[in-house]
Design a protein around this motif. Sequence first.
Motif, PDB file in Angstrom:
ATOM      1  N   THR A   1      -7.292   3.701  -4.934  1.00 49.83           N
ATOM      2  CA  THR A   1      -8.408   3.870  -4.009  1.00 49.83           C
ATOM      3  C   THR A   1      -8.272   5.248  -3.377  1.00 49.83           C
ATOM      4  OG1 THR A   1      -9.685   2.860  -2.214  1.00 49.83           O
ATOM      5  CG2 THR A   1      -7.294   2.897  -1.947  1.00 49.83           C
TER       6      THR A   1
ATOM      7  N   ILE B   1      -1.307  -1.065  -4.293  1.00 49.58           N
ATOM      8  CA  ILE B   1      -2.533  -0.285  -4.132  1.00 49.58           C
ATOM      9  C   ILE B   1      -2.111   1.111  -3.706  1.00 49.58           C
ATOM     10  CG2 ILE B   1      -4.701  -0.031  -2.874  1.00 49.58           C
ATOM     11  CD1 ILE B   1      -4.725  -3.044  -2.471  1.00 49.58           C
TER      12      ILE B   1
ATOM     13  N   THR C   1      -3.227   5.202  -2.722  1.00 54.14           N
ATOM     14  CA  THR C   1      -4.289   6.141  -2.374  1.00 54.14           C
ATOM     15  C   THR C   1      -4.015   7.498  -3.009  1.00 54.14           C
ATOM     16  OG1 THR C   1      -3.264   6.984  -0.346  1.00 54.14           O
ATOM     17  CG2 THR C   1      -4.614   4.988  -0.152  1.00 54.14           C
TER      18      THR C   1
ATOM     19  N   SER D   1       0.566   5.164   0.473  1.00 55.85           N
ATOM     20  CA  SER D   1      -0.339   6.226   0.905  1.00 55.85           C
ATOM     21  C   SER D   1       0.155   7.566   0.395  1.00 55.85           C
ATOM     22  CB  SER D   1      -0.417   6.258   2.444  1.00 55.85           C
ATOM     23  OG  SER D   1      -1.249   7.309   2.882  1.00 55.85           O
TER      24      SER D   1
ATOM     25  N   LEU E   1       0.849  -1.182   0.000  1.00 54.31           N
ATOM     26  CA  LEU E   1       0.000   0.000   0.000  1.00 54.31           C
ATOM     27  C   LEU E   1       0.887   1.235   0.000  1.00 54.31           C
ATOM     28  CD1 LEU E   1      -2.723   1.533   0.352  1.00 54.31           C
ATOM     29  CD2 LEU E   1      -2.401   1.271   2.829  1.00 54.31           C
TER      30      LEU E   1
ATOM     31  N   LEU F   1      -9.720  -1.544   1.479  1.00 52.96           N
ATOM     32  CA  LEU F   1      -8.557  -2.402   1.229  1.00 52.96           C
ATOM     33  C   LEU F   1      -8.911  -3.871   1.375  1.00 52.96           C
ATOM     34  CD1 LEU F   1      -5.788  -0.337   3.045  1.00 52.96           C
ATOM     35  CD2 LEU F   1      -6.095  -0.588   0.574  1.00 52.96           C
TER      36      LEU F   1
ATOM     37  N   ILE G   1      -2.769  -6.747   3.315  1.00 54.96           N
ATOM     38  CA  ILE G   1      -1.705  -5.846   2.877  1.00 54.96           C
ATOM     39  C   ILE G   1      -0.427  -6.253   3.590  1.00 54.96           C
ATOM     40  CG2 ILE G   1      -0.919  -3.461   2.790  1.00 54.96           C
ATOM     41  CD1 ILE G   1      -3.378  -3.957   1.080  1.00 54.96           C
TER      42      ILE G   1
END
Length: 300
Positions: free
Chosen positions: A185, A166, A168, A144, A142, A195, A203
């Motif tokens: 996302t 993934i 954000t 961020s 992830l 998530l 994750i």
Amino acid sequence: MKAVQFSRYGGPEVLEIVEIEAPHPGPGEVRIAVRAAGVNPSDWKRREGQYRAFEEVRFPSGVGVEASGIVDEVGPGVSSTYVGDAVFGYGNGTMAEHAVLTHWVHKPDDLPFEIAGALPVISETAWRSLDELFVKAGETLLVSGAAGGIGSAMIQLARIRGITVIGTASLQKHDYLRELGAIPTTYGPGLAERLRQLAPDGIDAAVDVAGSGIIPELIAITGDPANVLSVADFSAEEYGAKFSHGPPKEPERVLADVARLYSKGLFRLRIEQAFPLEKTAEAQIASAAGRVTGKLVISP
């Protein structure tokens, strides 16, 4: 030559365009006529005094730590780099007409100066962070705050390593993240549930690029502080997470590899805007607002 300097900590108003003597390279250094210098959050954080606890700043201080350009003077002991070569890398006070580089590589002909001047910090930071997290092929990462410079680099370098990413970002930047190879996302309330839907198996690791106070949430999402790293939040280690910082590790190797990836079409970077030297304060204001997609550069 013209250069950007500041003589006290403060807001963007402390930045000045001054006329100074051009620097000369020392042993193992080169000087370039600057074609582009990348804008990084560290520039305005340093100007504000956020680094004063662990970094000495001597006033007047130059601005900028990366650039691309044409070598116009070579320091003692430098071999295989000559006057007239196109290079990019790390230096000090790079937001100027001329700058000394301490670490550099040759710029491929198909790599534009604007992009080359914005690559060093984001590519080395992303590479180093992935190594420090020990995230590996088949795992899910992830990111961020994924649409900025470091996030853009991290997505692509992680995907090359076989890692699912993934990212954000605000909704209008999701197409950009998809183009880089990430699953997008939104950030904010409900992130953990989103998530779970995107990554039912969980994750494995998370990187905080934005410094938005999300470290505790990322620890809860990954289940272990050791799986969380920040490049922007100084408090990360207080929670048991990792904080990654310079100096750069093996910068020449990383920059050469990223340049090759660019030439092969495997790495890209969006330059959202190029500012003239006289608009450096405006560029820092835009950077601090946190809404840049890709990178900003200064083109003297």
